[in-house]
Each structure stands twice: as C-alpha cells, then as structure tokens.
Design a protein around this motif. Structure first.
Motif, PDB file in Angstrom:
ATOM      1  N   ARG A  71       0.816  -1.214   0.000  1.00 25.82           N
ATOM      2  CA  ARG A  71       0.000   0.000   0.000  1.00 25.82           C
ATOM      3  C   ARG A  71       0.850   1.265   0.000  1.00 25.82           C
ATOM      4  O   ARG A  71       0.409   2.297  -0.498  1.00 25.82           O
ATOM      5  CB  ARG A  71      -0.928   0.013   1.220  1.00 25.82           C
ATOM      6  CG  ARG A  71      -1.986  -1.087   1.225  1.00 25.82           C
ATOM      7  CD  ARG A  71      -3.043  -0.816   2.282  1.00 25.82           C
ATOM      8  NE  ARG A  71      -2.453  -0.634   3.599  1.00 25.82           N
ATOM      9  CZ  ARG A  71      -2.215  -1.639   4.454  1.00 25.82           C
ATOM     10  NH1 ARG A  71      -2.484  -2.889   4.094  1.00 25.82           N
ATOM     11  NH2 ARG A  71      -1.694  -1.390   5.633  1.00 25.82           N
ATOM     12  N   ARG A  72       2.059   1.178   0.586  1.00 27.72           N
ATOM     13  CA  ARG A  72       2.920   2.358   0.682  1.00 27.72           C
ATOM     14  C   ARG A  72       4.325   1.998   0.186  1.00 27.72           C
ATOM     15  O   ARG A  72       5.270   1.908   0.973  1.00 27.72           O
ATOM     16  CB  ARG A  72       2.964   2.837   2.136  1.00 27.72           C
ATOM     17  CG  ARG A  72       1.596   3.198   2.695  1.00 27.72           C
ATOM     18  CD  ARG A  72       1.668   3.551   4.172  1.00 27.72           C
ATOM     19  NE  ARG A  72       2.480   4.736   4.399  1.00 27.72           N
ATOM     20  CZ  ARG A  72       2.766   5.197   5.619  1.00 27.72           C
ATOM     21  NH1 ARG A  72       2.318   4.576   6.692  1.00 27.72           N
ATOM     22  NH2 ARG A  72       3.514   6.282   5.762  1.00 27.72           N
ATOM     23  N   PRO A  73       4.475   1.775  -1.104  1.00 25.97           N
ATOM     24  CA  PRO A  73       5.751   1.276  -1.631  1.00 25.97           C
ATOM     25  C   PRO A  73       6.860   2.325  -1.699  1.00 25.97           C
ATOM     26  O   PRO A  73       8.030   1.974  -1.753  1.00 25.97           O
ATOM     27  CB  PRO A  73       5.375   0.794  -3.042  1.00 25.97           C
ATOM     28  CG  PRO A  73       4.217   1.662  -3.433  1.00 25.97           C
ATOM     29  CD  PRO A  73       3.449   1.909  -2.163  1.00 25.97           C
ATOM     30  N   HIS A  74       6.500   3.603  -1.695  1.00 25.00           N
ATOM     31  CA  HIS A  74       7.494   4.650  -1.914  1.00 25.00           C
ATOM     32  C   HIS A  74       8.616   4.623  -0.857  1.00 25.00           C
ATOM     33  O   HIS A  74       9.798   4.524  -1.219  1.00 25.00           O
ATOM     34  CB  HIS A  74       6.802   6.012  -1.953  1.00 25.00           C
ATOM     35  CG  HIS A  74       7.673   7.130  -2.410  1.00 25.00           C
ATOM     36  ND1 HIS A  74       8.381   7.087  -3.594  1.00 25.00           N
ATOM     37  CD2 HIS A  74       7.972   8.328  -1.838  1.00 25.00           C
ATOM     38  CE1 HIS A  74       9.071   8.207  -3.736  1.00 25.00           C
ATOM     39  NE2 HIS A  74       8.840   8.975  -2.684  1.00 25.00           N
ATOM     40  N   PRO A  75       8.300   4.718   0.441  1.00 24.30           N
ATOM     41  CA  PRO A  75       9.374   4.666   1.440  1.00 24.30           C
ATOM     42  C   PRO A  75      10.052   3.299   1.499  1.00 24.30           C
ATOM     43  O   PRO A  75      11.243   3.201   1.797  1.00 24.30           O
ATOM     44  CB  PRO A  75       8.656   4.988   2.758  1.00 24.30           C
ATOM     45  CG  PRO A  75       7.225   4.669   2.498  1.00 24.30           C
ATOM     46  CD  PRO A  75       6.995   4.970   1.063  1.00 24.30           C
ATOM     47  N   LEU A  76       9.300   2.248   1.194  1.00 24.77           N
ATOM     48  CA  LEU A  76       9.870   0.911   1.223  1.00 24.77           C
ATOM     49  C   LEU A  76      10.931   0.745   0.140  1.00 24.77           C
ATOM     50  O   LEU A  76      11.989   0.144   0.360  1.00 24.77           O
ATOM     51  CB  LEU A  76       8.767  -0.132   1.044  1.00 24.77           C
ATOM     52  CG  LEU A  76       9.127  -1.571   1.452  1.00 24.77           C
ATOM     53  CD1 LEU A  76       9.370  -1.660   2.952  1.00 24.77           C
ATOM     54  CD2 LEU A  76       8.021  -2.520   1.042  1.00 24.77           C
TER      55      LEU A  76
END
Length: 296
Positions: A31-36
């Motif tokens: 759901r939140r791939p950017h920081p990952l």
C-alpha cells in the motif's frame, strides 16, 4: 556445537521477529511502496556496493573482506525495529522492510557472494552453492519468520503472552553469539583491528548518512527518514555470523568461528555504540516535527 547452535539461535531470533508481525504488515509494503523502495535501494543495492568499495579501498584481506561483504548482504533484524522505535521512527515501515529484506536476501546474498567472493579471493568461495546457500538462508531466516506470523494468527493470545520474553531471550542470544565470536577470534581481531575497524566504522556511519540523505531527497516524513536510515545502517549480525560459519561448513568448538564471521561480530558491537548519538538526534528531530509524540 557452533554448527548446530548458531543456526538454531538465528532461527529462534527470526521466529521472534515473525511473532511481532501480521499479514497486514506485509500488505503495508504494497500500500505504501514509496518509502519501502527507498529502503530497498539503500540496503539491497547501495550497502553491498559501498562495502565492496571500502574493502577495495582499505585492501582488506580475503576472508575478512568476504566477511564484510556477507555482513553487507544481511537484512536488518529485531534490533533495527527496536532502534527505530527508540528513534521515534516509523516502526510499521521498519517491520515491513525487515520482513521484505529477509525474503530478498535469500536470493541476493548467495548471488553477491558468488560474484564478490571470487573478486575478493581470486577464486570461488569454498562450498558456495547459490541453491544450497539460498535454501539454508530460507530455512534459517524466512521460514521462521513465516512460522512466527502463522503462530500469531492461530494462537494470538499465546503469542502476545510470550512475545516479550521471547524478544528478550532473542536479544540475549544475539549478545551471547557476539561474545563467543569475538572471544573465539580474539587473536584474529587484534591482528586485523587497524584494517577491519575503519572499514566497519565507515560502513556503519556511511550507510546511516546515505539512508538519511536518500529518504530526505525523496521528501519522506521525519519518522520514515529515521526508519530508512536505521534499516540501512543496522544489519543482522547473527545472520552474518551464521552465514560465515556456513561458508566453511561450520567449525568445531576447538576452532571457534571462521574469519568470515568476525566482521559481523565486531560490527554488532560498533553499531550499538554509533547508533546512540543518531538516536538522540532523530528523537529531537521527530519531537520538533510532532511535539505530541512523547512515547519511546
């Protein structure tokens, strides 16, 4: 003893990590791939590259150089999650990234060691098989994490009751493994301290700085900057020690652990010291960003 005890201790540590996870933590990554992805870039790509450059720059001897490369290919662990919490960072992101990195490492570590090990040693590493080492990594790290997640799902009350004691036991095992490693290889440590120390110190401080810079360039919130940086500069020393032993097929108690494991043991001590001022700095940054956050 070490051949049996190390993999078992590592499996228990990773099982404890799994007990703190739920399937939702893995869904968080999607759901939140950017920081990952920022964390993946730092730990999976930049960390081994920086390690290899430092090994070459300081002309680190073959086995110790490979040991540093082993360390650089290891994922974070429970300790990085704890340190992220102490820094008032994004713990959910840290846990998600630790889980993802543990899965990726099963593939990347054998591949990097096969290529990097030959470059550093001038020949193929002893008994290194991509399939064999990848399978051992899966059994020691990924499988226990998945079993821990399953146990939490099926026996939630039991898991919540034992999670804290197991975490304390896992941290104790980590400290014990570090102590055994350093004592068993004390002469090697003293003989190589002038060459090994600067490499590991620069690797740790450099990756903390790189992780911070990458996250800030991507304009991530302060809590996520802390999480990415700590995951970048905090490797699972127990995995490195165990993999180092696997490279030579384990060793008997009379031999101690091989030099392949020594950098992971030394790094485990160094990173506990260097992380302290970073934690203080990130806590102050987070406090200014969100004064309402007072826990941890």
């Amino acid at each position: 003893m070490f051949t049996v005890a190390l993999p078992l201790a590592l499996a228990f540590i990773m099982l404890t990590l799994g007990m703190s996870l739920t399937p939702a933590d893995f869904g968080f990554s999607l759901r939140r791939p950017h920081p990952l992805l920022a964390g993946v870039l730092c730990q999976v790509v930049l960390l081994p590259l920086v390690a290899f450059l430092l090994i070459r720059l300081f002309s680190l001897p073959g086995e110790l150089g490979v040991g540093v490369l082993v360390l650089a290919c290891c994922p974070g662990g429970i300790t990085s999650n704890v340190m992220t919490r102490l820094a008032r960072g994004d713990v959910a992101l840290s846990i998600s990234f630790t889980a993802l990195a543990s899965l990726i490492t099963t593939i990347t570590l054998p591949l990097i060691l096969t290529v990097g090990g030959r470059a550093l040693m001038g020949t193929a590493l002893p008994a290194v098989s991509i399939t064999g080492l990848g399978l051992k990594m899966f059994v020691m790290t990924t499988l226990p994490v998945l079993l821990g997640v399953l146990l939490r799902q099926r026996r939630q009350a039991l898991t919540q009751r034992w999670e804290r004691p197991c975490e304390q036991m896992a941290n104790g095992l980590f400290v014990l493994i570090l102590a055994i490693t350093i004592l068993s290889e004390w002469q090697t440590l003293v003989a190589n301290l002038t060459s090994l120390g600067p490499v590991l110190l620069l690797l740790n401080l450099g990756m903390l700085a790189i992780g911070t810079a990458v996250a800030q360039i991507l304009r991530l919130p302060a809590s996520q900057v802390s999480a990415v940086a700590i995951e970048s500069g905090f490797q699972n020393g127990t995995v490195g020690i165990a993999v180092g032993a696997l490279l030579v097929g384990g060793s008997g108690p009379e031999m101690g652990l091989s030099a392949y494991s020594l950098p992971s043991g030394v790094y485990g001590v160094l990173m506990m010291i260097t992380i302290l001022p970073y934690l203080v700095w990130r806590r102050s940054i987070q406090a200014m960003a969100d004064p309402s956050v007072i826990e941890g």
